[in-house]
Design an enzyme around this catalytic site. Structure first.
Site, short mmCIF file in Angstrom:
data_model
loop_
_atom_site.label_atom_id
_atom_site.label_comp_id
_atom_site.label_asym_id
_atom_site.label_seq_id
_atom_site.Cartn_x
_atom_site.Cartn_y
_atom_site.Cartn_z
N ASP A 33 0.87 -1.17 0.00
CA ASP A 33 0.00 0.00 0.00
C ASP A 33 0.92 1.24 0.00
OD1 ASP A 33 -2.41 1.56 0.38
OD2 ASP A 33 -1.74 1.83 2.45
N LEU A 34 0.39 2.37 -0.40
CA LEU A 34 1.21 3.58 -0.50
C LEU A 34 0.99 4.52 0.70
CD1 LEU A 34 3.13 5.39 -2.19
CD2 LEU A 34 1.11 6.27 -3.37
N ASP A 35 -0.22 5.11 0.74
CA ASP A 35 -0.53 6.13 1.75
C ASP A 35 -0.49 5.52 3.16
OD1 ASP A 35 -1.25 8.29 -0.12
OD2 ASP A 35 -2.94 7.01 -0.64
N THR A 68 1.29 10.37 3.57
CA THR A 68 0.23 11.16 2.95
C THR A 68 -1.10 11.06 3.70
OG1 THR A 68 -0.07 9.30 1.50
CG2 THR A 68 1.08 11.19 0.58
N LYS A 127 -9.23 5.23 5.63
CA LYS A 127 -7.93 4.79 5.11
C LYS A 127 -8.12 3.59 4.19
CE LYS A 127 -5.14 6.68 8.81
NZ LYS A 127 -4.22 6.41 9.93
N SER A 139 -2.40 0.29 -4.38
CA SER A 139 -2.97 1.48 -3.73
C SER A 139 -4.32 1.84 -4.32
CB SER A 139 -2.01 2.66 -3.93
OG SER A 139 -2.63 3.87 -3.55
N ALA A 140 -5.21 2.37 -3.50
CA ALA A 140 -6.50 2.86 -3.99
C ALA A 140 -6.38 4.22 -4.65
CB ALA A 140 -7.48 2.95 -2.83
N LYS A 155 -10.87 -1.34 -1.77
CA LYS A 155 -10.61 -2.16 -0.59
C LYS A 155 -11.80 -1.96 0.35
CE LYS A 155 -5.67 -1.17 -1.07
NZ LYS A 155 -4.50 -0.46 -0.50
N GLU A 188 0.13 -3.09 4.83
CA GLU A 188 -1.07 -2.24 4.91
C GLU A 188 -1.18 -1.48 6.23
OE1 GLU A 188 -3.68 -0.87 3.86
OE2 GLU A 188 -3.84 -1.63 1.83
N ASP A 189 -1.62 -0.23 6.18
CA ASP A 189 -1.88 0.54 7.41
C ASP A 189 -3.37 0.69 7.69
OD1 ASP A 189 -2.36 2.33 5.23
OD2 ASP A 189 -2.33 3.98 6.68
#
Ligand code: G6P
Ligand code: MG
Length: 216
Positions: free
Chosen positions: A8-10, A16, A44, A113-114, A144, A168-169
Protein backbone atom coordinates in the site's frame (compact mmCIF):
# COMPACT_ATOMS: atom_id res chain seq x y z
CA UNK A 1 9.02 -20.89 -5.52
CA UNK A 2 9.08 -17.12 -5.77
CA UNK A 3 7.35 -14.82 -3.30
CA UNK A 4 6.13 -11.28 -3.93
CA UNK A 5 5.48 -8.19 -1.81
CA UNK A 6 2.55 -5.84 -2.41
CA UNK A 7 2.77 -2.42 -0.79
CA UNK A 8 0.00 0.00 0.00
CA UNK A 9 1.21 3.58 -0.50
CA UNK A 10 -0.53 6.13 1.75
CA UNK A 11 0.48 5.54 5.37
CA UNK A 12 2.85 2.65 4.56
CA UNK A 13 5.58 4.08 2.31
CA UNK A 14 4.76 7.78 2.56
CA UNK A 15 3.14 10.02 5.12
CA UNK A 16 0.23 11.16 2.95
CA UNK A 17 -2.47 9.91 5.35
CA UNK A 18 -2.14 13.22 7.20
CA UNK A 19 -2.81 15.18 3.97
CA UNK A 20 -5.87 13.10 3.11
CA UNK A 21 -7.16 13.80 6.64
CA UNK A 22 -6.52 17.55 6.39
CA UNK A 23 -8.21 17.79 3.00
CA UNK A 24 -11.29 15.77 4.02
CA UNK A 25 -11.56 17.68 7.32
CA UNK A 26 -11.46 21.01 5.47
CA UNK A 27 -14.22 19.79 3.14
CA UNK A 28 -16.42 18.57 6.03
CA UNK A 29 -15.86 21.83 7.93
CA UNK A 30 -16.88 23.81 4.84
CA UNK A 31 -20.16 21.85 4.91
CA UNK A 32 -20.63 22.73 8.59
CA UNK A 33 -19.59 19.58 10.43
CA UNK A 34 -16.53 17.60 11.57
CA UNK A 35 -15.60 13.93 12.03
CA UNK A 36 -13.50 12.07 14.59
CA UNK A 37 -10.06 10.47 14.37
CA UNK A 38 -11.76 7.09 14.78
CA UNK A 39 -13.99 7.87 11.80
CA UNK A 40 -10.89 8.93 9.86
CA UNK A 41 -9.44 5.44 10.39
CA UNK A 42 -12.40 4.09 8.41
CA UNK A 43 -11.42 6.26 5.42
CA UNK A 44 -7.93 4.79 5.11
CA UNK A 45 -7.58 2.55 2.06
CA UNK A 46 -11.07 3.51 0.86
CA UNK A 47 -11.34 5.18 -2.57
CA UNK A 48 -12.20 8.83 -3.09
CA UNK A 49 -15.93 8.62 -3.90
CA UNK A 50 -16.65 6.02 -1.21
CA UNK A 51 -14.75 8.15 1.33
CA UNK A 52 -16.86 11.19 0.41
CA UNK A 53 -20.06 9.19 0.76
CA UNK A 54 -19.08 8.01 4.25
CA UNK A 55 -18.24 11.58 5.32
CA UNK A 56 -21.56 12.94 3.98
CA UNK A 57 -23.39 10.19 5.89
CA UNK A 58 -21.57 11.14 9.11
CA UNK A 59 -22.55 14.78 8.62
CA UNK A 60 -26.14 13.86 7.79
CA UNK A 61 -25.75 15.72 4.50
CA UNK A 62 -27.35 14.64 1.21
CA UNK A 63 -25.85 15.60 -2.15
CA UNK A 64 -26.70 14.65 -5.73
CA UNK A 65 -24.25 12.60 -7.78
CA UNK A 66 -23.24 15.78 -9.61
CA UNK A 67 -22.63 17.67 -6.36
CA UNK A 68 -20.61 14.73 -5.04
CA UNK A 69 -18.34 14.86 -8.10
CA UNK A 70 -17.79 18.58 -7.49
CA UNK A 71 -17.03 18.06 -3.77
CA UNK A 72 -14.58 15.23 -4.55
CA UNK A 73 -12.83 17.57 -6.99
CA UNK A 74 -12.55 20.30 -4.35
CA UNK A 75 -10.99 17.82 -1.91
CA UNK A 76 -8.65 16.39 -4.53
CA UNK A 77 -7.47 19.81 -5.77
CA UNK A 78 -6.64 20.74 -2.16
CA UNK A 79 -4.90 17.37 -1.61
CA UNK A 80 -2.91 17.56 -4.88
CA UNK A 81 -1.74 21.03 -3.85
CA UNK A 82 -0.31 19.46 -0.69
CA UNK A 83 1.34 16.41 -2.28
CA UNK A 84 2.81 18.44 -5.14
CA UNK A 85 5.24 19.89 -2.60
CA UNK A 86 6.29 16.50 -1.18
CA UNK A 87 9.94 15.46 -1.18
CA UNK A 88 11.85 12.23 -0.53
CA UNK A 89 12.11 13.42 3.09
CA UNK A 90 8.46 12.35 3.54
CA UNK A 91 9.15 8.71 2.77
CA UNK A 92 8.43 6.80 5.98
CA UNK A 93 11.29 5.22 7.99
CA UNK A 94 12.74 1.99 6.59
CA UNK A 95 10.83 2.13 3.29
CA UNK A 96 13.71 2.60 0.86
CA UNK A 97 15.96 0.24 2.83
CA UNK A 98 13.36 -2.55 2.82
CA UNK A 99 12.42 -2.12 -0.86
CA UNK A 100 16.11 -2.24 -1.82
CA UNK A 101 16.76 -5.29 0.37
CA UNK A 102 13.79 -7.12 -1.18
CA UNK A 103 15.06 -6.33 -4.67
CA UNK A 104 18.53 -7.53 -3.72
CA UNK A 105 16.94 -10.79 -2.53
CA UNK A 106 15.23 -11.20 -5.92
CA UNK A 107 11.73 -10.63 -4.50
CA UNK A 108 9.32 -8.86 -6.83
CA UNK A 109 7.50 -5.74 -5.61
CA UNK A 110 4.19 -4.17 -6.64
CA UNK A 111 2.24 -1.16 -5.50
CA UNK A 112 -1.35 -1.88 -4.45
CA UNK A 113 -2.97 1.48 -3.73
CA UNK A 114 -6.50 2.86 -3.99
CA UNK A 115 -5.11 6.26 -4.93
CA UNK A 116 -5.42 7.83 -8.37
CA UNK A 117 -2.54 10.12 -7.37
CA UNK A 118 0.07 7.39 -6.84
CA UNK A 119 2.07 8.38 -9.95
CA UNK A 120 2.59 11.93 -8.69
CA UNK A 121 3.49 10.76 -5.17
CA UNK A 122 5.99 8.10 -6.34
CA UNK A 123 7.61 10.62 -8.64
CA UNK A 124 7.81 13.39 -6.01
CA UNK A 125 9.30 11.02 -3.41
CA UNK A 126 11.66 9.24 -5.83
CA UNK A 127 10.25 5.74 -5.17
CA UNK A 128 8.92 4.84 -8.62
CA UNK A 129 12.05 3.02 -9.81
CA UNK A 130 11.81 0.48 -6.96
CA UNK A 131 8.61 -1.18 -8.26
CA UNK A 132 8.19 -4.03 -10.75
CA UNK A 133 4.47 -3.26 -11.15
CA UNK A 134 2.04 -0.51 -10.21
CA UNK A 135 -1.65 -1.10 -9.48
CA UNK A 136 -3.57 1.93 -8.26
CA UNK A 137 -7.00 3.54 -8.27
CA UNK A 138 -6.76 4.09 -12.01
CA UNK A 139 -6.64 0.32 -12.65
CA UNK A 140 -9.41 -1.05 -10.43
CA UNK A 141 -13.18 -0.77 -10.32
CA UNK A 142 -13.74 -1.76 -6.67
CA UNK A 143 -12.44 -0.32 -3.39
CA UNK A 144 -10.61 -2.16 -0.59
CA UNK A 145 -11.81 -4.28 1.30
CA UNK A 146 -12.39 -5.89 -2.12
CA UNK A 147 -9.13 -7.75 -2.99
CA UNK A 148 -9.08 -6.65 -6.68
CA UNK A 149 -6.10 -4.28 -6.33
CA UNK A 150 -3.91 -6.98 -4.74
CA UNK A 151 -5.10 -9.81 -7.03
CA UNK A 152 -4.09 -7.65 -10.02
CA UNK A 153 -0.68 -7.03 -8.45
CA UNK A 154 -0.14 -10.76 -7.87
CA UNK A 155 -1.07 -11.43 -11.51
CA UNK A 156 1.35 -8.80 -12.81
CA UNK A 157 4.13 -10.31 -10.68
CA UNK A 158 3.12 -13.81 -11.84
CA UNK A 159 2.90 -15.02 -8.24
CA UNK A 160 0.19 -17.12 -6.59
CA UNK A 161 -1.75 -15.11 -3.95
CA UNK A 162 -0.75 -17.66 -1.29
CA UNK A 163 2.86 -16.56 -1.86
CA UNK A 164 2.16 -12.81 -1.63
CA UNK A 165 2.71 -10.58 1.40
CA UNK A 166 0.72 -7.35 1.64
CA UNK A 167 1.87 -4.32 3.68
CA UNK A 168 -1.07 -2.24 4.91
CA UNK A 169 -1.88 0.54 7.41
CA UNK A 170 -5.66 0.37 6.93
CA UNK A 171 -8.24 -2.04 8.30
CA UNK A 172 -9.92 -2.09 4.86
CA UNK A 173 -6.57 -3.04 3.31
CA UNK A 174 -5.96 -5.86 5.80
CA UNK A 175 -9.43 -7.20 4.96
CA UNK A 176 -8.64 -6.95 1.23
CA UNK A 177 -5.42 -8.95 1.67
CA UNK A 178 -7.21 -11.62 3.70
CA UNK A 179 -10.01 -11.80 1.10
CA UNK A 180 -7.28 -12.30 -1.53
CA UNK A 181 -5.85 -15.19 0.55
CA UNK A 182 -2.56 -13.35 1.10
CA UNK A 183 -0.36 -12.81 4.14
CA UNK A 184 -0.50 -9.33 5.63
CA UNK A 185 1.92 -7.18 7.61
CA UNK A 186 0.06 -4.41 9.44
CA UNK A 187 1.77 -1.04 9.77
CA UNK A 188 0.69 0.99 12.80
CA UNK A 189 -1.33 0.14 15.89
CA UNK A 190 -2.67 -3.44 16.34
CA UNK A 191 -6.14 -2.20 17.36
CA UNK A 192 -6.60 -0.69 13.88
CA UNK A 193 -5.30 -3.79 12.04
CA UNK A 194 -7.39 -6.76 13.15
CA UNK A 195 -6.46 -9.97 11.30
CA UNK A 196 -2.92 -8.98 10.29
CA UNK A 197 -0.37 -11.82 10.61
CA UNK A 198 2.05 -9.43 12.29
CA UNK A 199 1.93 -5.71 13.15
CA UNK A 200 4.98 -3.42 13.17
CA UNK A 201 5.22 0.31 13.80
CA UNK A 202 6.92 0.98 10.45
CA UNK A 203 8.97 -0.74 7.74
CA UNK A 204 12.23 -0.28 9.68
CA UNK A 205 10.91 -2.85 12.16
CA UNK A 206 10.80 -5.87 9.81
CA UNK A 207 13.50 -7.75 7.84
CA UNK A 208 13.53 -9.73 4.60
CA UNK A 209 14.08 -12.92 6.63
CA UNK A 210 11.02 -12.23 8.81
CA UNK A 211 8.97 -11.52 5.68
CA UNK A 212 10.08 -14.78 4.01
CA UNK A 213 9.20 -16.68 7.19
CA UNK A 214 5.54 -15.61 6.83
CA UNK A 215 5.22 -17.96 3.83
CA UNK A 216 5.07 -21.64 4.93
C1 G6P B 1 -5.64 5.64 -0.25
C2 G6P B 1 -5.91 6.42 1.02
C3 G6P B 1 -7.36 6.88 1.06
C4 G6P B 1 -7.74 7.58 -0.23
C5 G6P B 1 -7.52 6.66 -1.41
C6 G6P B 1 -7.84 7.33 -2.74
O1 G6P B 1 -6.18 4.38 -0.11
O2 G6P B 1 -5.63 5.66 2.17
O3 G6P B 1 -7.50 7.75 2.16
O4 G6P B 1 -9.09 8.00 -0.20
O5 G6P B 1 -6.16 6.26 -1.43
O6 G6P B 1 -6.89 8.34 -2.97
P1 G6P B 1 -6.99 9.43 -4.11
O7 G6P B 1 -5.61 10.03 -4.12
O8 G6P B 1 -7.30 8.73 -5.39
O9 G6P B 1 -8.07 10.37 -3.73
MG1 MG C 1 -2.85 3.19 3.42
Amino acid sequence: NNIACLFDLDGVLVDTAVYHYQAWKALANSLGFDFTKAQNEQLKGVNRMRSLQLILEWGGVQKTAEEQEALATVKNDNYVGMISKMTAAEVLPGSVELLEALRAAGIKIALGSASKNSGLILERTNLAHLFDAIVDGNHVTTSKPDPEVFIKGAELLDTDPSRCIVFEDAQAGVQAAIAGKMKVVGIGEPENLTGADVVVKDLSAITVEEIKALIN
